[in-house]
Design a protein around this motif. Structure first.
Motif, short mmCIF file in Angstrom:
data_model
loop_
_atom_site.label_atom_id
_atom_site.label_comp_id
_atom_site.label_asym_id
_atom_site.label_seq_id
_atom_site.Cartn_x
_atom_site.Cartn_y
_atom_site.Cartn_z
N GLU A 183 -2.18 34.83 4.36
CA GLU A 183 -1.11 34.80 3.33
C GLU A 183 -0.04 33.85 3.58
O GLU A 183 0.18 33.83 4.58
CB GLU A 183 -0.64 36.59 3.38
CG GLU A 183 0.19 36.59 2.10
CD GLU A 183 0.54 38.14 1.92
OE1 GLU A 183 0.34 38.90 1.04
OE2 GLU A 183 1.04 38.54 3.04
N THR A 193 3.46 33.36 1.51
CA THR A 193 4.29 33.91 0.52
C THR A 193 5.70 33.63 0.50
O THR A 193 6.27 33.65 1.64
CB THR A 193 4.19 35.49 0.30
OG1 THR A 193 4.27 36.26 1.57
CG2 THR A 193 2.54 35.95 -0.02
N LYS A 223 -7.19 30.96 1.13
CA LYS A 223 -7.26 32.03 2.16
C LYS A 223 -8.41 32.18 3.13
O LYS A 223 -9.52 31.45 2.75
CB LYS A 223 -7.48 33.62 1.38
CG LYS A 223 -7.26 34.59 2.33
CD LYS A 223 -7.45 35.99 1.63
CE LYS A 223 -7.28 37.19 2.29
NZ LYS A 223 -7.26 38.33 1.77
N ARG A 242 1.24 34.67 7.14
CA ARG A 242 0.68 35.56 8.10
C ARG A 242 -0.67 35.24 8.51
O ARG A 242 -1.44 34.65 7.54
CB ARG A 242 0.66 36.81 7.40
CG ARG A 242 0.29 38.08 7.97
CD ARG A 242 0.41 39.45 7.18
NE ARG A 242 -0.30 39.41 6.01
CZ ARG A 242 -1.37 39.92 5.67
NH1 ARG A 242 -1.95 40.64 6.83
NH2 ARG A 242 -1.80 39.74 4.60
N ASP A 287 2.39 36.25 12.68
CA ASP A 287 3.27 35.71 11.42
C ASP A 287 4.26 34.53 11.79
O ASP A 287 4.82 34.74 13.00
CB ASP A 287 3.88 36.31 10.42
CG ASP A 287 4.90 37.37 10.93
OD1 ASP A 287 5.67 36.97 11.95
OD2 ASP A 287 4.79 38.60 10.66
#
Length: 234
Positions: A97, A99, A114, A146, A156
Motif C-alpha cells: 500500500e 497512501t 501492488k 506499507r 512501513d
C-alpha cells in the motif's frame, strides 16, 4: 596496487577522456555519514579527491525523506515525482500500500503496482506521486508505504511532500527576442528584452544567463524589483 584485469581500467588517461584508475571498498560497523580523501599521484600533479558516504542501518528507507514538487504556475499543471525505497535488510519486501495520510490533499495522487518487490540490499522506484495545481497556496503532507513485513523498521515508512501552487508568469515579447541576421559580413544585433510580471507579487531579478555562445548579455543590472503587473527592461 594495479587495478583489476579489466579493459575499462587504465594507468594512462588520454587527453579529454575518462578512465577508471582505482576502485574503492568501504566497510563500516556504524551508521552515519563518513568522509575522507583519496590522494592520486600523477606524472603531472597530485590530485586530492573528496569522498563522502552515507551508511544506513538495516531497515526500509526512503531515497528522499522529503519530496519537493516544482512550483506550479499554470492551473491544472501536473508535476510528478518518483517514490523510491531502499531495502537495507536481508529479505525481499513486497509493497502492499502507498497512501497519503489524513488530511488528504485532493491535488495529490499516488499510483503504484501492488506486490512490487524491493529485493534485499537494493533500491527501487515503487510508486509515483502526481501533484495537480488547482488552487494556490503552499501544501505539505505525508505519504506512507506499507510492506508485507511485520518486523519493526520494515513494516512501513513515511515521507513528507511539499508543493507550492502560484498562478502567474513572466512574459516577454517575441519581437524583442527574435534576431534577424543578414548576409555577410554579419553585424551584431542588439535588442532590449522587456519582461512583464504577471505574478501576484513583486519579482526580484537577480541574474541573467544565456548558455548559447552566439549571444551575449549586455548591461544587465542585478537585484531589480519588478512590481506586480509592471514591465521592466533589465
Amino acid at each position: 596496487g594495479r587495478p583489476p584485469d579489466d579493459k575499462h581500467w587504465s594507468w594512462v588517461v588520454p587527453p579529454h577522456k575518462k578512465m577508471k584508475v582505482i576502485g574503492l571498498s568501504f566497510h563500516s560497523v556504524s551508521a552515519g555519514k563518513h568522509s575522507g580523501f583519496v590522494h592520486v599521484r600523477t606524472d603531472k600533479d597530485d590530485l586530492v579527491i573528496p569522498v563522502e558516504l552515507t551508511v544506513m542501518k538495516g531497515g526500509l528507507h526512503t531515497a528522499r525523506p522529503t519530496m519537493v514538487f516544482e512550483t506550479i504556475i499554470i492551473p491544472g499543471q501536473k508535476k510528478d515525482l518518483p517514490i523510491a525505497l531502499l531495502n537495507a535488510g536481508p529479505n525481499p519486501l513486497a509493497i502492499l500500500e502507498v497512501t497519503p495520510l489524513p488530511p488528504v490533499d485532493p491535488q495529490l495522487k499516488v499510483s503504484f503496482r501492488k506486490g512490487t518487490v524491493v529485493h534485499a540490499n537494493s533500491e527501487r522506484v515503487v510508486a509515483q506521486a502526481t501533484y495537480t495545481g488547482t488552487r494556490e497556496g503552499r501544501f505539505m503532507g505525508t505519504i506512507r508505504v506499507r510492506t508485507n513485513s511485520s518486523e519493526p523498521g520494515y513494516h512501513d515508512v513515511d515521507m513528507t511532500y511539499q508543493s507550492r501552487v502560484l498562478f502567474g508568469s513572466i512574459q516577454t515579447s517575441s519581437m524583442n527576442t527574435t534576431f534577424m541576421v543578414g548576409p555577410p559580413p554579419h553585424k551584431p544585433v542588439e535588442k532590449h528584452v522587456i519582461v512583464h510580471n504577471q505574478f501576484p507579487f513583486p519579482l526580484l531579478l537577480t541574474s541573467a544567463l544565456i548558455p548559447d555562445p552566439h549571444f551575449e548579455i549586455l548591461d544587465f543590472v542585478p537585484d531589480q524589483v519588478v512590481a506586480v503587473g509592471a514591465r521592466a527592461d533589465p
